[in-house]
Design a protein around this motif. Structure first.
Motif, PDB file in Angstrom:
ATOM      1  N   GLY A  78       0.810  -1.214   0.000  1.00  0.00           N
ATOM      2  CA  GLY A  78       0.000   0.000   0.000  1.00  0.00           C
ATOM      3  C   GLY A  78       0.842   1.261   0.000  1.00  0.00           C
ATOM      4  O   GLY A  78       0.508   2.259  -0.645  1.00  0.00           O
ATOM      5  N   ALA A  79       1.970   1.216   0.713  1.00  0.00           N
ATOM      6  CA  ALA A  79       2.842   2.390   0.786  1.00  0.00           C
ATOM      7  C   ALA A  79       3.485   2.694  -0.570  1.00  0.00           C
ATOM      8  O   ALA A  79       3.562   3.861  -0.974  1.00  0.00           O
ATOM      9  N   THR A  80       3.935   1.653  -1.278  1.00  0.00           N
ATOM     10  CA  THR A  80       4.561   1.911  -2.575  1.00  0.00           C
ATOM     11  C   THR A  80       3.542   2.417  -3.589  1.00  0.00           C
ATOM     12  O   THR A  80       3.851   3.276  -4.413  1.00  0.00           O
ATOM     13  N   VAL A  81       2.320   1.911  -3.521  1.00  0.00           N
ATOM     14  CA  VAL A  81       1.275   2.367  -4.442  1.00  0.00           C
ATOM     15  C   VAL A  81       0.931   3.836  -4.156  1.00  0.00           C
ATOM     16  O   VAL A  81       0.845   4.660  -5.064  1.00  0.00           O
ATOM     17  N   THR A  82       0.755   4.171  -2.885  1.00  0.00           N
ATOM     18  CA  THR A  82       0.426   5.550  -2.504  1.00  0.00           C
ATOM     19  C   THR A  82       1.556   6.497  -2.867  1.00  0.00           C
ATOM     20  O   THR A  82       1.315   7.585  -3.414  1.00  0.00           O
ATOM     21  N   ASP A  83       2.787   6.101  -2.569  1.00  0.00           N
ATOM     22  CA  ASP A  83       3.936   6.955  -2.897  1.00  0.00           C
ATOM     23  C   ASP A  83       4.073   7.167  -4.396  1.00  0.00           C
ATOM     24  O   ASP A  83       4.353   8.277  -4.857  1.00  0.00           O
ATOM     25  N   SER A  84       3.876   6.102  -5.170  1.00  0.00           N
ATOM     26  CA  SER A  84       3.983   6.212  -6.619  1.00  0.00           C
ATOM     27  C   SER A  84       2.894   7.117  -7.186  1.00  0.00           C
ATOM     28  O   SER A  84       3.148   7.944  -8.062  1.00  0.00           O
ATOM     29  N   ALA A  85       1.653   6.974  -6.705  1.00  0.00           N
ATOM     30  CA  ALA A  85       0.549   7.808  -7.188  1.00  0.00           C
ATOM     31  C   ALA A  85       0.763   9.271  -6.814  1.00  0.00           C
ATOM     32  O   ALA A  85       0.528  10.173  -7.627  1.00  0.00           O
ATOM     33  N   THR A  86       1.238   9.526  -5.606  1.00  0.00           N
ATOM     34  CA  THR A  86       1.506  10.899  -5.170  1.00  0.00           C
ATOM     35  C   THR A  86       2.629  11.523  -5.988  1.00  0.00           C
ATOM     36  O   THR A  86       2.553  12.693  -6.381  1.00  0.00           O
ATOM     37  N   ALA A  87       3.670  10.742  -6.261  1.00  0.00           N
ATOM     38  CA  ALA A  87       4.786  11.255  -7.061  1.00  0.00           C
ATOM     39  C   ALA A  87       4.338  11.559  -8.492  1.00  0.00           C
ATOM     40  O   ALA A  87       4.751  12.563  -9.078  1.00  0.00           O
ATOM     41  N   LEU A  88       3.484  10.721  -9.055  1.00  0.00           N
ATOM     42  CA  LEU A  88       2.991  10.973 -10.410  1.00  0.00           C
ATOM     43  C   LEU A  88       2.150  12.248 -10.449  1.00  0.00           C
ATOM     44  O   LEU A  88       2.271  13.038 -11.387  1.00  0.00           O
ATOM     45  N   LEU A  89       1.303  12.451  -9.457  1.00  0.00           N
ATOM     46  CA  LEU A  89       0.503  13.679  -9.412  1.00  0.00           C
ATOM     47  C   LEU A  89       1.383  14.916  -9.297  1.00  0.00           C
ATOM     48  O   LEU A  89       1.049  15.973  -9.832  1.00  0.00           O
ATOM     49  N   ALA A  90       2.500  14.795  -8.605  1.00  0.00           N
ATOM     50  CA  ALA A  90       3.421  15.931  -8.486  1.00  0.00           C
ATOM     51  C   ALA A  90       4.116  16.224  -9.813  1.00  0.00           C
ATOM     52  O   ALA A  90       4.417  17.377 -10.119  1.00  0.00           O
ATOM     53  N   ARG A  91       4.364  15.180 -10.610  1.00  0.00           N
ATOM     54  CA  ARG A  91       5.050  15.363 -11.900  1.00  0.00           C
ATOM     55  C   ARG A  91       4.131  15.880 -12.989  1.00  0.00           C
ATOM     56  O   ARG A  91       4.542  16.660 -13.846  1.00  0.00           O
ATOM     57  N   LEU A  92       2.887  15.424 -13.005  1.00  0.00           N
ATOM     58  CA  LEU A  92       1.966  15.792 -14.077  1.00  0.00           C
ATOM     59  C   LEU A  92       1.215  17.074 -13.725  1.00  0.00           C
ATOM     60  O   LEU A  92       0.825  17.274 -12.584  1.00  0.00           O
ATOM     61  N   PRO A  93       0.993  17.925 -14.723  1.00  0.00           N
ATOM     62  CA  PRO A  93       0.187  19.121 -14.442  1.00  0.00           C
ATOM     63  C   PRO A  93      -1.283  18.731 -14.299  1.00  0.00           C
ATOM     64  O   PRO A  93      -1.801  17.905 -15.060  1.00  0.00           O
ATOM     65  N   ALA A  94      -1.935  19.312 -13.314  1.00  0.00           N
ATOM     66  CA  ALA A  94      -3.364  19.029 -13.105  1.00  0.00           C
ATOM     67  C   ALA A  94      -4.178  19.760 -14.161  1.00  0.00           C
ATOM     68  O   ALA A  94      -3.826  20.862 -14.571  1.00  0.00           O
ATOM     69  N   PRO A  95      -5.256  19.160 -14.621  1.00  0.00           N
ATOM     70  CA  PRO A  95      -6.131  19.856 -15.574  1.00  0.00           C
ATOM     71  C   PRO A  95      -6.662  21.151 -14.974  1.00  0.00           C
ATOM     72  O   PRO A  95      -6.872  21.251 -13.763  1.00  0.00           O
ATOM     73  N   ASP A  96      -6.886  22.146 -15.823  1.00  0.00           N
ATOM     74  CA  ASP A  96      -7.314  23.454 -15.355  1.00  0.00           C
ATOM     75  C   ASP A  96      -8.682  23.434 -14.694  1.00  0.00           C
ATOM     76  O   ASP A  96      -8.962  24.246 -13.820  1.00  0.00           O
ATOM     77  N   ASP A  97      -9.547  22.516 -15.104  1.00  0.00           N
ATOM     78  CA  ASP A  97     -10.904  22.470 -14.557  1.00  0.00           C
ATOM     79  C   ASP A  97     -10.958  21.914 -13.135  1.00  0.00           C
ATOM     80  O   ASP A  97     -11.907  22.170 -12.411  1.00  0.00           O
ATOM     81  N   LEU A  98      -9.949  21.144 -12.743  1.00  0.00           N
ATOM     82  CA  LEU A  98      -9.972  20.461 -11.459  1.00  0.00           C
ATOM     83  C   LEU A  98      -9.249  21.271 -10.396  1.00  0.00           C
ATOM     84  O   LEU A  98      -8.188  21.832 -10.634  1.00  0.00           O
ATOM     85  N   VAL A  99      -9.837  21.293  -9.206  1.00  0.00           N
ATOM     86  CA  VAL A  99      -9.271  22.029  -8.075  1.00  0.00           C
ATOM     87  C   VAL A  99      -8.952  21.030  -6.970  1.00  0.00           C
ATOM     88  O   VAL A  99      -9.795  20.207  -6.608  1.00  0.00           O
ATOM     89  N   GLY A 100      -7.749  21.087  -6.440  1.00  0.00           N
ATOM     90  CA  GLY A 100      -7.387  20.251  -5.297  1.00  0.00           C
ATOM     91  C   GLY A 100      -7.308  18.768  -5.587  1.00  0.00           C
ATOM     92  O   GLY A 100      -7.835  17.961  -4.813  1.00  0.00           O
ATOM     93  N   VAL A 101      -6.646  18.387  -6.655  1.00  0.00           N
ATOM     94  CA  VAL A 101      -6.491  16.961  -6.978  1.00  0.00           C
ATOM     95  C   VAL A 101      -5.590  16.329  -5.921  1.00  0.00           C
ATOM     96  O   VAL A 101      -4.489  16.809  -5.664  1.00  0.00           O
TER      97      VAL A 101
END
Length: 153
Positions: A78-101
Motif C-alpha cells: 500500500g505504501a509503494t502504491v500511494t507513494d507512486s501515485a503521489t509522485a505521479l501527481l506531483a510530476r503531471l500538471p493538473a487539468p485546469d478544470d480540477l481544483v485540489g487533486v
C-alpha cells in the motif's frame, strides 16, 4: 359607440420572455453537465495513469527479502502504491478544470499485485455566474485499478 372585442393583443411578449429564459436555462444546465462529465473523465484518466504507474512500483524490501514467488507478480504494498501515485501527481500538471487533486483512501493494494488508486478533486462550473460559481464546488471521486503485468513462471 360600439365595443370592440378584445383579442390576444400583447399576450405574446410574456410567452416569448418565459420561453427564452427556459431555453437559456436549458443551455446553461446542459453546458454545466457536459463540463462536469469532461472533468470527471479527466480525473479518471489521471487516476488510470497513476494506477498504471503504481502497478510497476516494486516493494524493494519485500523483493530482496522474499524474492518473487513463481506464478505471482512483483510484490506491491500500500505504501509503494500511494507513494507512486503521489509522485505521479506531483510530476503531471493538473487539468485546469480540477481544483485540489489529491490521492484519497482507499489507495493501496488489496491483494499484493493490483494497484488501486483513488483520486478526489472539485470542479467549479464556469457557466455559473461568478457570484454563484465562486462558492460552488462539485466534488468528484474516482477509483482506478491496474494489475501489474510481470509474472514469472
Amino acid at each position: 359607440m360600439t365595443r370592440r372585442p378584445r383579442g390576444d393583443d400583447g399576450q405574446v411578449a410574456p410567452l416569448v420572455v418565459v420561453d427564452a429564459v427556459i431555453a437559456v436555462a436549458l443551455v446553461l444546465v446542459g453546458g454545466a453537465a457536459t463540463e462536469l462529465h469532461l472533468a470527471r473523465t479527466q480525473l479518471l484518466a489521471l487516476a488510470d495513469a497513476a494506477a498504471l504507474d503504481a502497478a510497476d512500483a516494486l516493494d524493494e524490501q519485500a523483493y530482496y527479502r522474499d524474492g518473487v514467488v513463481p506464478g505471482q507478480g512483483v510484490p506491491l504494498t500500500g505504501a509503494t502504491v500511494t507513494d507512486s501515485a503521489t509522485a505521479l501527481l506531483a510530476r503531471l500538471p493538473a487539468p485546469d478544470d480540477l481544483v485540489g487533486v489529491a490521492v484519497d483512501a482507499p489507495t493501496g493494494t488489496p491483494d499484493g499485485v493490483t494497484a488501486e488508486v483513488t483520486l478526489s478533486a472539485a470542479v467549479r462550473p464556469d457557466l455559473l455566474p461568478r457570484w454563484v460559481g465562486e462558492a460552488v464546488e462539485v466534488p468528484l471521486r474516482v477509483t482506478s485499478q491496474a494489475r501489474e503485468g510481470v509474472v514469472l513462471p
